[in-house]
Scaffold this motif. Structure first.
Motif, PDB file in Angstrom:
ATOM      1  N   ALA A 114       0.879  -1.308   0.183  1.00 15.78           N
ATOM      2  CA  ALA A 114      -0.040   0.058   0.029  1.00 15.78           C
ATOM      3  C   ALA A 114       0.775   1.075   0.168  1.00 15.78           C
ATOM      4  O   ALA A 114       0.351   2.365   0.021  1.00 15.78           O
ATOM      5  N   ASP A 115       2.046   1.158   0.060  1.00 19.04           N
ATOM      6  CA  ASP A 115       2.781   2.284  -0.031  1.00 19.04           C
ATOM      7  C   ASP A 115       3.502   2.724  -1.611  1.00 19.04           C
ATOM      8  O   ASP A 115       3.868   2.007  -2.414  1.00 19.04           O
ATOM      9  N   VAL A 116       3.330   4.113  -1.669  1.00 17.50           N
ATOM     10  CA  VAL A 116       3.713   4.640  -2.845  1.00 17.50           C
ATOM     11  C   VAL A 116       5.161   4.648  -2.897  1.00 17.50           C
ATOM     12  O   VAL A 116       5.601   5.388  -1.905  1.00 17.50           O
ATOM     13  N   LEU A 117       5.793   4.584  -3.896  1.00 20.73           N
ATOM     14  CA  LEU A 117       7.094   4.383  -4.143  1.00 20.73           C
ATOM     15  C   LEU A 117       7.548   5.664  -5.418  1.00 20.73           C
ATOM     16  O   LEU A 117       6.950   5.554  -6.365  1.00 20.73           O
ATOM     17  N   SER A 118       8.548   6.365  -4.900  1.00 23.09           N
ATOM     18  CA  SER A 118       9.008   7.152  -6.041  1.00 23.09           C
ATOM     19  C   SER A 118      10.132   6.406  -6.945  1.00 23.09           C
ATOM     20  O   SER A 118      10.543   5.357  -6.393  1.00 23.09           O
ATOM     21  N   ALA A 119      10.295   7.117  -7.913  1.00 26.97           N
ATOM     22  CA  ALA A 119      11.606   6.491  -8.796  1.00 26.97           C
ATOM     23  C   ALA A 119      12.811   6.186  -8.014  1.00 26.97           C
ATOM     24  O   ALA A 119      13.449   4.942  -8.080  1.00 26.97           O
ATOM     25  N   ASP A 120      13.286   6.957  -7.246  1.00 29.59           N
ATOM     26  CA  ASP A 120      14.381   6.540  -6.084  1.00 29.59           C
ATOM     27  C   ASP A 120      14.294   5.357  -5.501  1.00 29.59           C
ATOM     28  O   ASP A 120      15.029   4.558  -5.055  1.00 29.59           O
ATOM     29  N   ARG A 121      12.948   5.368  -4.760  1.00 26.96           N
ATOM     30  CA  ARG A 121      13.028   4.313  -3.694  1.00 26.96           C
ATOM     31  C   ARG A 121      12.703   3.012  -4.735  1.00 26.96           C
ATOM     32  O   ARG A 121      12.961   1.849  -4.015  1.00 26.96           O
ATOM     33  N   VAL A 122      12.171   2.757  -5.873  1.00 27.95           N
ATOM     34  CA  VAL A 122      12.192   1.739  -6.568  1.00 27.95           C
ATOM     35  C   VAL A 122      13.373   1.187  -6.907  1.00 27.95           C
ATOM     36  O   VAL A 122      13.911  -0.121  -6.733  1.00 27.95           O
ATOM     37  N   THR A 123      14.326   2.092  -7.236  1.00 29.43           N
ATOM     38  CA  THR A 123      15.834   1.826  -7.540  1.00 29.43           C
ATOM     39  C   THR A 123      16.659   1.393  -6.257  1.00 29.43           C
ATOM     40  O   THR A 123      17.483   0.301  -6.262  1.00 29.43           O
ATOM     41  N   ALA A 124      16.289   1.936  -5.212  1.00 27.14           N
ATOM     42  CA  ALA A 124      16.800   1.483  -3.893  1.00 27.14           C
ATOM     43  C   ALA A 124      16.122   0.052  -3.359  1.00 27.14           C
ATOM     44  O   ALA A 124      16.948  -0.742  -3.119  1.00 27.14           O
ATOM     45  N   LEU A 125      14.989  -0.131  -3.736  1.00 26.01           N
ATOM     46  CA  LEU A 125      14.546  -1.460  -3.718  1.00 26.01           C
ATOM     47  C   LEU A 125      15.240  -2.744  -4.466  1.00 26.01           C
ATOM     48  O   LEU A 125      15.543  -3.728  -4.011  1.00 26.01           O
ATOM     49  N   ALA A 126      15.713  -2.053  -5.671  1.00 27.76           N
ATOM     50  CA  ALA A 126      16.388  -3.131  -6.567  1.00 27.76           C
ATOM     51  C   ALA A 126      17.696  -3.371  -6.003  1.00 27.76           C
ATOM     52  O   ALA A 126      18.282  -4.474  -6.352  1.00 27.76           O
ATOM     53  N   LYS A 127      18.301  -2.542  -5.206  1.00 24.24           N
ATOM     54  CA  LYS A 127      19.653  -2.692  -4.596  1.00 24.24           C
ATOM     55  C   LYS A 127      19.480  -3.755  -3.323  1.00 24.24           C
ATOM     56  O   LYS A 127      20.618  -4.268  -2.690  1.00 24.24           O
ATOM     57  N   LEU A 128      18.373  -3.812  -2.926  1.00 21.38           N
ATOM     58  CA  LEU A 128      18.085  -4.711  -1.740  1.00 21.38           C
ATOM     59  C   LEU A 128      18.674  -6.459  -2.122  1.00 21.38           C
ATOM     60  O   LEU A 128      18.281  -6.603  -3.181  1.00 21.38           O
ATOM     61  N   PRO A 129      18.991  -7.010  -1.173  1.00 24.55           N
ATOM     62  CA  PRO A 129      19.154  -8.427  -1.547  1.00 24.55           C
ATOM     63  C   PRO A 129      17.801  -9.278  -1.509  1.00 24.55           C
ATOM     64  O   PRO A 129      16.824  -8.950  -1.006  1.00 24.55           O
ATOM     65  N   SER A 130      17.747 -10.403  -2.209  1.00 19.90           N
ATOM     66  CA  SER A 130      16.729 -10.887  -2.611  1.00 19.90           C
ATOM     67  C   SER A 130      16.363 -11.717  -1.206  1.00 19.90           C
ATOM     68  O   SER A 130      17.080 -11.640  -0.128  1.00 19.90           O
ATOM     69  N   LYS A 131      14.916 -12.439  -1.051  1.00 22.89           N
ATOM     70  CA  LYS A 131      14.521 -12.890   0.088  1.00 22.89           C
ATOM     71  C   LYS A 131      15.481 -14.142   0.441  1.00 22.89           C
ATOM     72  O   LYS A 131      15.883 -14.292   1.547  1.00 22.89           O
ATOM     73  N   GLU A 132      15.995 -14.735  -0.547  1.00 23.54           N
ATOM     74  CA  GLU A 132      16.912 -15.994  -0.248  1.00 23.54           C
ATOM     75  C   GLU A 132      18.133 -15.672   0.346  1.00 23.54           C
ATOM     76  O   GLU A 132      18.508 -16.433   1.167  1.00 23.54           O
ATOM     77  N   GLU A 133      18.765 -14.554  -0.047  1.00 24.39           N
ATOM     78  CA  GLU A 133      19.958 -13.949   0.242  1.00 24.39           C
ATOM     79  C   GLU A 133      19.790 -13.736   1.670  1.00 24.39           C
ATOM     80  O   GLU A 133      20.651 -13.726   2.597  1.00 24.39           O
ATOM     81  N   LEU A 134      18.674 -12.914   2.334  1.00 27.74           N
ATOM     82  CA  LEU A 134      18.462 -12.536   3.493  1.00 27.74           C
ATOM     83  C   LEU A 134      18.310 -13.838   4.575  1.00 27.74           C
ATOM     84  O   LEU A 134      18.994 -13.912   5.563  1.00 27.74           O
ATOM     85  N   ILE A 135      17.400 -14.645   3.853  1.00 22.58           N
ATOM     86  CA  ILE A 135      17.372 -15.702   4.565  1.00 22.58           C
ATOM     87  C   ILE A 135      18.855 -16.499   5.180  1.00 22.58           C
ATOM     88  O   ILE A 135      19.038 -16.994   6.197  1.00 22.58           O
ATOM     89  N   ALA A 136      19.461 -16.440   4.232  1.00 21.82           N
ATOM     90  CA  ALA A 136      20.804 -17.195   4.199  1.00 21.82           C
ATOM     91  C   ALA A 136      21.697 -16.565   5.040  1.00 21.82           C
ATOM     92  O   ALA A 136      22.521 -17.087   6.151  1.00 21.82           O
ATOM     93  N   LYS A 137      21.615 -15.271   4.905  1.00 22.78           N
ATOM     94  CA  LYS A 137      22.480 -14.485   6.154  1.00 22.78           C
ATOM     95  C   LYS A 137      21.962 -14.558   7.349  1.00 22.78           C
ATOM     96  O   LYS A 137      22.766 -14.894   8.339  1.00 22.78           O
TER      97      LYS A 137
END
Length: 178
Positions: A114-137
């Protein structure tokens, strides 16, 4: 909206907007057929898809889906990246493919749940590790203290075994010398 085809397009987009955890609006004009085909394949491999629909239909669908905030980014010829799975993986695939292939794609904005994202926030989301990577860490960090505890607890036993082994070797060498 006089045609059945238009009503079907609105209903399809409404279902997509309701079901998808991530919707990214992007301007795609200037992307050739080969680039768009490659983009769609990359998105499909990462649990997402690229949907193009008339803005009129998309606005109606956004209202019906309860995501009227999306209407703010619906200007000009845009397409929607919709994630069926992990939002971070979909955003990463979209942003990285467009950058690697030098496609003229401009991210306008989007919505994450339900959160509106700006173009910068979409790009920041793309830099996050994937769900599998976070679980492994997380599992690795949980495993580390346990491994350390086992090593500490084995230290005295290992030292005792070493002392006993040296004592046996000394007894055998003393017996061989006599």
């Amino acid at each position: 909206m006089p045609t059945d085809k238009g009503r079907a397009a609105v209903a399809e987009m409404k279902d997509i907007f309701e079901a998808s955890p991530l919707v990214i609006a992007a301007e795609y004009s200037g992307v050739d057929v080969a680039g768009m085909t490659g983009l769609r394949q990359e998105l499909r491999a990462n649990g997402a898809r690229f949907k193009v629909v008339k803005n009129t239909f998309a606005r109606l669908a956004a209202d019906e889906a309860g995501r009227s905030e999306l209407k703010e980014v619906m200007t000009g010829p845009i397409g929607f990246v919709v994630a069926d799975g992990d939002p971070a993986a979909a955003a990463k695939a979209f942003v990285n493919f467009a950058k690697d292939k030098d496609l003229p794609i401009n991210i306008v904005g989007g919505m994450l749940d339900a959160d509106v994202l700006s173009a910068d926030r979409v790009t920041a989301l793309a830099k996050l590790p994937s769900k599998e990577e976070l679980i492994a860490k997380m599992l690795g960090s949980m495993n580390s203290p346990m491994s350390g505890l086992v090593m500490v607890m084995n230290g005295p036993i290992r030292a005792l075994a070493t002392v006993l082994q040296k004592h046996v070797e000394n007894q055998q060498s003393a017996g061989d010398a006599a």
